[in-house]
Design a protein around this motif. Structure first.
Motif, short mmCIF file in Angstrom:
data_model
loop_
_atom_site.label_atom_id
_atom_site.label_comp_id
_atom_site.label_asym_id
_atom_site.label_seq_id
_atom_site.Cartn_x
_atom_site.Cartn_y
_atom_site.Cartn_z
N UNK A 403 0.88 -1.17 0.00
CA UNK A 403 0.00 0.00 0.00
C UNK A 403 0.91 1.23 0.00
N UNK A 404 1.01 1.90 -1.13
CA UNK A 404 1.94 3.02 -1.26
C UNK A 404 1.19 4.34 -1.28
N UNK A 405 1.59 5.25 -0.41
CA UNK A 405 0.98 6.58 -0.36
C UNK A 405 2.06 7.62 -0.10
N UNK A 406 1.68 8.86 -0.15
CA UNK A 406 2.65 9.93 0.08
C UNK A 406 3.04 10.64 -1.19
N UNK A 409 4.03 9.85 -7.67
CA UNK A 409 3.11 10.22 -8.75
C UNK A 409 1.89 9.31 -8.78
N UNK A 410 2.11 8.03 -8.55
CA UNK A 410 1.02 7.05 -8.68
C UNK A 410 0.92 6.19 -7.43
N UNK A 411 0.24 6.68 -6.40
CA UNK A 411 0.04 5.86 -5.19
C UNK A 411 -0.97 4.76 -5.46
N UNK A 424 13.31 0.84 -6.07
CA UNK A 424 12.72 0.10 -7.18
C UNK A 424 11.20 0.23 -7.17
N UNK A 425 10.62 0.21 -6.00
CA UNK A 425 9.16 0.34 -5.88
C UNK A 425 8.70 1.69 -6.40
N UNK A 426 9.39 2.74 -6.01
CA UNK A 426 9.04 4.10 -6.46
C UNK A 426 9.23 4.24 -7.96
N UNK A 427 10.36 3.77 -8.46
CA UNK A 427 10.68 3.98 -9.88
C UNK A 427 9.88 3.09 -10.82
N UNK A 428 9.68 1.83 -10.45
CA UNK A 428 9.06 0.86 -11.35
C UNK A 428 7.54 0.79 -11.21
N UNK A 429 7.02 1.11 -10.04
CA UNK A 429 5.58 0.91 -9.81
C UNK A 429 4.81 2.19 -9.50
N UNK A 430 5.50 3.25 -9.14
CA UNK A 430 4.79 4.47 -8.69
C UNK A 430 5.07 5.67 -9.58
#
Length: 565
Positions: A403-406, A409-411, A424-430
């Protein structure tokens, strides 16, 4: 001597005759009639107390002393039992005699960390003037929509990406029904092969031992935060003498966590099939699903889909399924506190041993599971345990729902390999960070999982990988901070949350969270006193709330000393 005894006995008999009603508030006949009408033919057993309190709260907008007394008489409970439960939960408004009832409509503005970063304080400042005296505006702990921050809840209608105008329009509008895109109802689930696996299990195509072994092989661990191996739990509870019960935890109150809601809103029957397979494998007689009160739309949907499931039961002798409604208490995410709440009591954690698997709900061996753990059962059994372990990075195995928030660009909920790093989570998925903002810090496991600086962006995110750094992944609630935020500010927000949500049962947590909140609110922190307080809370608190509450503060001291200079 006999002459002295006789008058005393006579006095006692006289007192008993005068007391024609139980001790406590006399029951008003009109209030009793209203309570009886609301309850109708529903059971008056003690574990239904919270359900019946909700009926009163929903109907009258608050809980009056007269109605509480009437409910106690109707359920054959002491008035103190009813009162202590009603005053424990945040969503019940108890109005004592002579007090003014709250406004008919309440607007709750989430002041969780993600919503605070998105402007919740501005909403709290402006909305009371805009909406006027007829609407109550209050701050509320995390409502489980962190990816849509800021969020306000008007009555029971969530306003996502809330602005003052949007909240005002919702206040004036009728109830809003939210139907997520891609929702799979009972008919659609059946058409796609749903419940076929359960029927194969019942028919003997799959035996219990092979199913439990597959679960063990997959390495699936409890995804509510504790991380206990699911297959091993099935085996442990199955070995206990029946009758056995199941309790399903959908009370994800950890700030930053919303994965269960997202999956439930879209594919409820995948979870229900996994739940019934677990019940078959373990030998469960009854199932209790505990859903947090903030998920009003989910509750209406789930009630409807459960009715369809019962009408076309996929198995003979299907266990009874009860849907129970939380009432606003983060502590009920702890398994034994949830069980206390299902039993109609205050949500206070139990001392262990005995463990829930041995003595759980109503004193029976209980299989307790988080929603997402059961959500994965069907796919793991269809594809095999090796399929699940084939995923992973950096030496870790499996899949994780983050569960990504904050400040990204794409939470949202991001299904990614276990062991992925935050970078990696920020760059590849968010989609990276928000425009013009620089990655500064992150919370890998929600409010209680600690805070790490962006420089530590290469740690695999999984169970057991974060503990050496004073953190943990918990339910994989990742909150991302930018250079517009501070770790000190985050810690202050989180400690206020823990102070608000402590159940109050044990002194280390009750007093410790309040003391810590006061200490870190000062411009200069007393580091020695905070360290001592942290040790006491970790060593002496009954449950994980008090034990983990110091994590954000300890991480600020360790990793962000420049903010304290």
């Amino acid at each position: 001597m006999n002459q002295k005894i006789i008058p005393i006995v006579a006095q006692e008999v006289s007192k008993q005759r005068k007391r024609q009603a139980p001790k406590g508030r006399r029951v008003d006949p009109a209030a009793l009639a209203e309570v009886q009408a609301l309850l109708g033919q529903q059971s008056r057993q003690a574990d239904m107390l919270i359900e019946h309190l909700h009926k009163l709260q929903d109907h009258f907008g608050h809980l009056s002393s007269a109605h509480l007394a009437a409910l106690a008489q109707e359920m054959r409970l002491a008035q103190t039992e009813v009162y202590e439960v009603a005053t424990f939960y945040h969503h019940f408004d108890v109005v004592k005699e002579g007090e003014t009832a709250p406004a008919t409509l309440t607007v709750r503005v989430c002041d969780g960390l993600s919503c605070e970063m998105a402007g919740a304080k501005t909403l709290l400042d402006k909305l009371p003037k805009i909406l006027g005296k007829d609407v109550r505006v209050i701050a509320a702990p995390c409502v489980g929509r962190c990816e849509q921050a800021p969020v306000a809840v008007v009555g029971q209608n969530p306003v996502i990406g809330a602005t003052c105008d949007a909240v005002e329009k919702t206040v004036k509008a009728a109830a809003i029904k939210h139907t997520p895109e891609g929702f799979i109802d009972h008919a659609a689930y059946l058409a796609a092969g749903g419940y076929a696996l359960l029927k194969d299990c019942i028919s003997g195509k799959h035996d219990i031992e092979s199913v439990i072994t597959t679960m063990e092989t997959s390495g699936l661990r409890g995804l509510g935060g504790a991380g206990f191996p699911a297959g091993r739990k099935w085996r442990i509870v199955r070995a206990e003498a029946g009758p056995r019960l199941m309790a399903v935890n959908i009370d994800e109150g950890e700030p930053g966590t919303f994965k269960d809601r997202v999956y439930l809103e879209r594919d409820p029957h995948r979870f229900l099939e996994g739940m019934l397979i677990a019940a078959w494998a373990v030998g469960i007689d009854k199932i209790y699903i505990y859903l947090r009160d903030e998920y009003h739309g989910c509750r209406a949907m789930l009630e409807s889909e459960l009715q369809k499931l019962r009408a076309a039961a996929p198995m003979a002798g299907m266990p009874e399924i009860f849907l129970r409604r939380g009432a606003g208490a983060y502590i009920c995410g702890e398994e034994s506190a949830m069980i206390e709440s299902i039993e109609g009591k205050r949500g206070m954690p139990r001392l262990r041993p005995p463990y829930v698997a041995q003595v759980g709900l109503f004193g029976r061996p209980t299989l307790e599971h988080n929603f997402e753990t059961l959500f994965w059962v069907r796919e793991i059994l269809e594809k095999g345990g090796d399929w699940f372990t084939s995923h992973g990075r950096n030496g870790r195995k499996g899949l994780r729902s983050f569960s990504v928030s904050g400040r990204v660009r794409s939470p949202g909920v991001k299904l990614a390999p276990a062991g992925i790093t935050i970078q990696e989570l920020i760059d590849e998925h968010c989609g990276g960070m928000l425009e013009g903002q620089t990655f500064y810090a992150y919370l890998p496991g929600g409010a209680s999982g600690g805070i790490l600086p962006a420089s530590m962006n290469n740690i695999p995110l999984d169970f057991d990988t974060l503990q050496p750094y004073g953190c943990f992944i918990g339910s994989a609630a990742v909150m991302v901070l930018s250079d517009k935020d501070t770790a000190v500010g985050a810690a202050r927000n989180l400690m206020q949350f823990f102070k608000h949500e402590s159940c109050g049962q044990c002194t280390p947590c009750r007093n410790g969270t309040a003391k810590a909140a006061d200490l870190i609110d000062k411009p200069k922190w007393d580091l020695a006193l905070l360290a001592d307080l942290s040790n006491v809370m970790r060593d002496a608190s009954i449950c994980g709330l008090g034990q983990a509450a110091p994590n954000p503060v300890d991480c600020v001291v360790k990793y962000f000393p420049h903010e304290l200079a």
